[in-house]
Design an enzyme around this catalytic site. Structure first.
Site, PDB file in Angstrom:
ATOM      1  N   GLY B 117       0.837  -1.200   0.000  1.00 63.03           N
ATOM      2  CA  GLY B 117       0.000   0.000   0.000  1.00 63.03           C
ATOM      3  C   GLY B 117       0.871   1.248   0.000  1.00 63.03           C
ATOM      4  O   GLY B 117       0.501   2.263  -0.538  1.00 63.03           O
ATOM      5  N   SER B 118       2.041   1.140   0.618  1.00 64.52           N
ATOM      6  CA  SER B 118       3.056   2.151   0.347  1.00 64.52           C
ATOM      7  C   SER B 118       3.824   1.599  -0.835  1.00 64.52           C
ATOM      8  O   SER B 118       4.386   0.490  -0.769  1.00 64.52           O
ATOM      9  CB  SER B 118       3.965   2.365   1.550  1.00 64.52           C
ATOM     10  N   LEU B 119       3.842   2.337  -1.923  1.00 63.89           N
ATOM     11  CA  LEU B 119       4.224   1.749  -3.204  1.00 63.89           C
ATOM     12  C   LEU B 119       5.719   1.453  -3.329  1.00 63.89           C
ATOM     13  O   LEU B 119       6.549   2.030  -2.639  1.00 63.89           O
ATOM     14  CB  LEU B 119       3.746   2.663  -4.335  1.00 63.89           C
ATOM     15  N   LYS B 241      -6.085   0.698 -17.721  1.00 65.55           N
ATOM     16  CA  LYS B 241      -6.784   0.920 -16.463  1.00 65.55           C
ATOM     17  C   LYS B 241      -8.283   0.896 -16.753  1.00 65.55           C
ATOM     18  O   LYS B 241      -8.736   1.499 -17.732  1.00 65.55           O
ATOM     19  CB  LYS B 241      -6.368   2.288 -15.888  1.00 65.55           C
ATOM     20  N   ARG B 324      29.307  -2.374  18.954  1.00 61.58           N
ATOM     21  CA  ARG B 324      29.135  -2.876  17.580  1.00 61.58           C
ATOM     22  C   ARG B 324      29.916  -4.170  17.375  1.00 61.58           C
ATOM     23  O   ARG B 324      29.465  -5.074  16.660  1.00 61.58           O
ATOM     24  CB  ARG B 324      29.524  -1.815  16.542  1.00 61.58           C
ATOM     25  N   GLU B 372      19.643   0.728   1.074  1.00 60.14           N
ATOM     26  CA  GLU B 372      19.053   0.359   2.364  1.00 60.14           C
ATOM     27  C   GLU B 372      17.566   0.042   2.269  1.00 60.14           C
ATOM     28  O   GLU B 372      17.061  -0.792   3.018  1.00 60.14           O
ATOM     29  CB  GLU B 372      19.290   1.482   3.388  1.00 60.14           C
ATOM     30  N   HIS B 422      27.246   3.124  15.000  1.00 61.24           N
ATOM     31  CA  HIS B 422      27.726   4.502  14.839  1.00 61.24           C
ATOM     32  C   HIS B 422      26.702   5.522  15.322  1.00 61.24           C
ATOM     33  O   HIS B 422      26.402   6.515  14.661  1.00 61.24           O
ATOM     34  CB  HIS B 422      28.134   4.773  13.387  1.00 61.24           C
ATOM     35  N   GLN B 434      26.955  11.079   9.209  1.00 63.90           N
ATOM     36  CA  GLN B 434      27.150   9.676   9.597  1.00 63.90           C
ATOM     37  C   GLN B 434      26.641   9.379  11.015  1.00 63.90           C
ATOM     38  O   GLN B 434      26.729   8.236  11.475  1.00 63.90           O
ATOM     39  CB  GLN B 434      28.641   9.306   9.552  1.00 63.90           C
TER      40      GLN B 434
END
Lengths: 632, 632
Positions: B117-119, B241, B324, B372, B422, B434
């Site tokens: 629904g979020s494209l 459509k 980390r 990401e 980080h 960063q």
């Protein structure tokens, strides 16, 4: 200067850029290999291709430069030393606390328009600058952007590629630095330059594949790019990470690392190149080349603080108007008074009502299609040097798509404005994917931001006007449903100033309720229900959630037993409840904030059903207040 | 059944999908035109191409299906009615409060693995499922994903395209529905199918351009796709459509709108097609086609709640270990005990230390490169049906890139885990781009999330173990600098349970300090300085910021004059300060929270310089405590 001398001078300059990159990174525990791959490109750009005034870096007529691969900052600083804005001594302050030569470029430096360092964003910024140059400034400046091959994996790059070709930005040149190596391993495509070419061409760009260390090839490619019409140009450059550094060039595991013990030998090798020219008879030619001057065809602008709605908002008390519609109305009215107020939308203009500006002033609207990251990056690019006042809109939920771009916008000191419509469960049947329930948390967390949450149409129009005139990132949250107009057309609004919209007098109010948007009207209904039981509450409309009106809240809370109820069509974290809790702590008032908010992933239903189910309606407020007062 | 009969049955099914989409949207104020463009594709997928058990939708051996263009939900629901899981009556409950047939698909429905629904997100999810199918389950199920042309403008689609070809996901088929029209206007490429083909091929996919309303062509294309090896396949489908709806097909301004007055005529037109076949002699053939059964070669898994570190953490008190690094160690140790614990990283594995798992168990590591959004989408896809326990890592700052994907992960009921390294200004010289300063705000705002902020290596290893066993989204915040180990190897940790790390006894502590990560050690130093002036403070390590230990805070605050100091290497909004303020309000304790946090865009410098400059070091804590106590 002869062509031969020019080539030689550029070659020397590239070597100096390498040397200065090494010296600066040696002094600051960082690495020069990402600088070395673009040293020839930088030399050509800064001494031959770009037209700008080196001592007046923000001159509006200058060509623009964006180093999207911000980790190569040392070579950018070295280039500005090469053209005389910085000294070689300045370069050694790299990454020191009191130096503006930071680890990645920021606009603390006069020659940086947008901060980079989160990868894959620079091309969108550059596209925004190019769009303004071509269609708004209608000036001759060009925009250059160096993108790393590693960061070209970011989808935002491809969004920007599609945007730039769709809008025919032939004043935009992207230089892709294909140095083959990422931070932790080789890139997916390594030196497969033909695949990069196919991708770029399929996205509508004029593409040239060249040797990125061959100065003559770089010069020729820039010249060709200048002749391309109606298409943006890309130079796909085969380069080597650490190029020119013996035993380091094209080797893995050198990303961001100082050369350490190898530094002396590498410097010696490079300095030897400077001392004697290939012909055996030439000095290092420093200062022989200077950047060509720009065509002075772009005038300075000062916009922020200078725009105003032509007339007060045109609504009557009690009119039913969605705040998203008032947003569109205000945008159109502001756009009619100032031709540099622009809107960007992501194929939701008929929902956010940014379409109102498009209809009134088509040249002040940029359709960005369903690519929110690029839209935000373009908006930030458009805002640079105050060339425009951009308003970027989509559903509040979908602005989360560009959180990283917005975060970087704060580092970029941008004045770009954002508007998110369709806040919360009150949108109804479309369901949770479309409901903004985290947007206040997101925009509150942005450094230096201003967060507007206007409750009626009059307040919304003033929020738009204030946002246009406020430095830093502004966010305006709007809602889908119609709501009554409760403010008179001449009501005054200011950032950080809330309104008491209901009170029985300071001595008789028993509790304070803070609400905004749809929940403000629920709070008013609850106040009526409570009054019927002889419980008086004060209702506050905060208008801005950041900064929030600490004094108004402090007084209210002191007068109502140190307790507040907050009601928001948003999650319980990061929104009005947190803002009020924080404000009262800041004021040094011991307090308790009772939060009514959406506490689980919601579902489809009518707005009224959902506000009831998630306990942010008048009934929930009524019960919460009664419960608190019963416990006293 | 003959080929002719099969074609006919599929054609009838497509018509029924259209009819049911109209009836459902008529009953719910939404629109069927986005359903009509994919009706033939859905009929072929659900009745012929996909191999699955219609009454056991989450069977691990089933083919997977992702409707990335989630706004076509009604046709998805109609398809499940076609295969018998839903009734046609069910379809009329679309978008009603008590129905799971929401406006966009969510996993409240047994046949939905990931919410859409979020494209532009579905292809990443599908790629994650395909990766697990090919490389981890090593099973024969295939993954199908329908993507809209409008949403293909999202960069995340191109990230997923690059990922899928790099990893040779030949069990993945993307169907691109090129219906030419977006929500507010035509798409940038409209029906330029050849450009789509060039883009897909340049991104390494096997591409076929077909008529998306031609059932025979669709069948053939799927068959061809099945034979392609080492490449994912895309069917680029030219569609309209509102296809099949007279006067609506291929017209603008019908996105998401009910057919209204036109509905009756369109339904009559479609129903006429059902009553008599093209041959004039065939009934509607409903139920004649059933989906082929899958090959039962994938066993059910139950992972969450079942994994544990093989031994307690192996550190000694006082060891200097960055959290980390402890994250990487724990991941490797957990991965060695369970071959379905996997890590995903975005070319930062040598910084986040997820490389430790890659080195120990290379098959349990997925390199996602610098993309990401896709990385997070792939992680969510990998977590589906508990096939794996994924840990997705990069710098905390860069997880903001995928806020929308993470938000949708909550709607998807994902168990995917995230680790952001980080954190804060204590990274030092790299500068603000960063530094994670908004990550706590982001992850706290996610519905149902658990937010870990472990302060030493022992706590970090336990956070990883707990995250692996906790339902919902977990986030682990880690830091760059080395810090001392303060917990013994046998220390017990639990979600929502903090630790008092320093106290002089309940009667003598004058103030409570809450801190985590690097600031916890600053708080301990400040406590020493204060003790030298006979001021005793209690220091609390919250371990999880959400849920935060309300009881521990309540007791501490009651015993220390209702005041708390919070110290965080994070912005002042949405982090520890807000969490503590909220917890004390929730506990009904009147209180004041004094926040020490990073209040402006920081710059480069050493970690110590920056913690000092932004007033989150021992000195700042010392002064804040003295100041508060002096005012009493």
């Amino acid at each position: 200067m002869s062509d031969y001398e020019t080539l030689l001078a550029l070659e020397y300059a590239a070597t100096r850029l390498r040397i200065n990159s090494i010296k600066a990174t040696d002094a600051s525990k960082s690495g020069p290999t990402s600088c070395a791959s673009i040293s020839e490109i930088m030399a050509v750009l800064f001494l031959k291709e770009m037209r700008f005034k080196p001592k007046d870096p923000r001159n509006p007529s200058n060509d623009r430069f964006v180093l999207s691969k911000g980790h190569a900052a040392p070579v950018l600083y070295a280039a500005w030393a090469e053209v005389g804005l910085l000294t070689e001594g300045d370069l050694l302050t790299l990454r020191k606390l009191n130096s503006d030569l930071e680890g990645h470029p920021t606009p603390r430096l006069s020659f940086v328009d947008v901060a980079t360092g989160s990868l894959g964003q620079g091309l969108s910024n550059a596209a925004g600058m190019a769009y303004v140059g071509k269609y708004i400034d209608r000036a001759s400046y060009r925009v250059y952007c160096i993108v790393g091959d590693g960061e070209s994996a970011e989808g935002s790059i491809w969004e920007a590629m599609a945007f730039s070709s769709f809008h025919k930005l032939d004043n935009l040149v992207m230089i892709l630095d294909v140095n083959r190596l990422g931070q932790s391993q080789a890139t997916p495509l390594q030196h497969d330059l033909e695949t990069y070419r196919k991708r770029a061409e399929s996205f509508g760009w004029h593409a040239q594949v060249i040797d990125g260390h061959d100065i003559k090839a770089i010069l020729t490619a820039f010249s060709t790019a200048r002749s391309v019409k109606d298409k943006p140009s890309i130079l796909i450059c085969k380069t080597y990470k650490g190029a020119g550094f013996p035993e380091i060039e094209n080797e893995e595991d050198w990303h961001g690392k100082p050369l350490g013990l190898k530094s002396a030998a590498v410097l010696q090798h490079l300095e030897a190149k400077l001392r004697v020219g290939p012909a055996g008879d030439v000095a290092d030619m420093k200062g022989k080349l200077v950047p060509p001057a720009p065509k002075d065809d772009c005038k300075p602008t000062k916009l922020i603080g200078c725009v105003a709605l032509p007339t007060p908002p045109q609504y009557k008390l009690g009119d039913q108007v969605a705040t998203r519609l008032a947003y569109g109305n205000a945008l159109a009215r502001l756009g009619e008074t100032c031709d540099r107020v622009i809107a960007l939308d992501g194929d939701t203009k008929n929902s956010t009502f940014s379409i109102k500006l498009m209809e009134a002033k088509p040249d002040q609207f940029i359709e960005c299609f369903i690519a929110e990251q690029n839209m935000v990056g373009v908006g930030i690019g458009c805002a640079v040097r105050q060339r425009t006042i951009p308003f970027v809109s989509t559903f509040a939920a979908f602005l989360t798509r560009a959180f990283d771009q917005i975060r970087m916008g704060a580092v970029s000191q941008t004045n770009c404005n954002f508007a998110g419509s369709h806040a919360g469960v009150s949108i109804g049947e479309d369901g949770p994917s479309q409901m903004g329930l985290e947007d206040l948390a997101m925009f509150r967390s942005i450094m230096g931001s201003t967060v507007f949450y206007p409750s009626d149409a009059v307040a919304t129009e003033r929020a738009v006007e204030l946002a246009a005139n406020t430095l830093g990132i502004c966010f305006i949250r709007t809602g889908r449903p119609n709501c009554p107009v409760i403010y008179r057309a001449d009501e005054q609004f200011a950032v950080g100033h809330g309104k008491v919209v209901r009170t029985s007098g300071s001595a008789t109010d028993q509790l304070t309720v803070v609400a905004a948007g749809v929940t403000l009207f629920e709070a008013l209904k609850a106040a009526d229900l409570l009054a019927a039981e002889n419980i008086q509450v004060r209702v506050i409309d905060p208008f801005t959630i950041k900064p929030i009106d600490v004094e108004l809240l402090k007084t209210a809370v002191q007068e109502t037993c140190s307790q507040v109820v907050t009601v928001e069509d948003h999650g319980p974290e990061g929104g009005i409840g947190d803002a009020v809790d924080g404000a009262l702590s800041q004021a040094g008032i011991s307090h308790i904030v009772h939060r009514l908010a959406v506490r689980e992933v919601p579902r489809s239903g009518t707005p009224a059903e959902l506000m009831h189910k998630y306990r942010i309606d008048a009934n929930a407020i009524f019960l919460a207040v009664k419960n608190i007062i019963a416990k006293r």
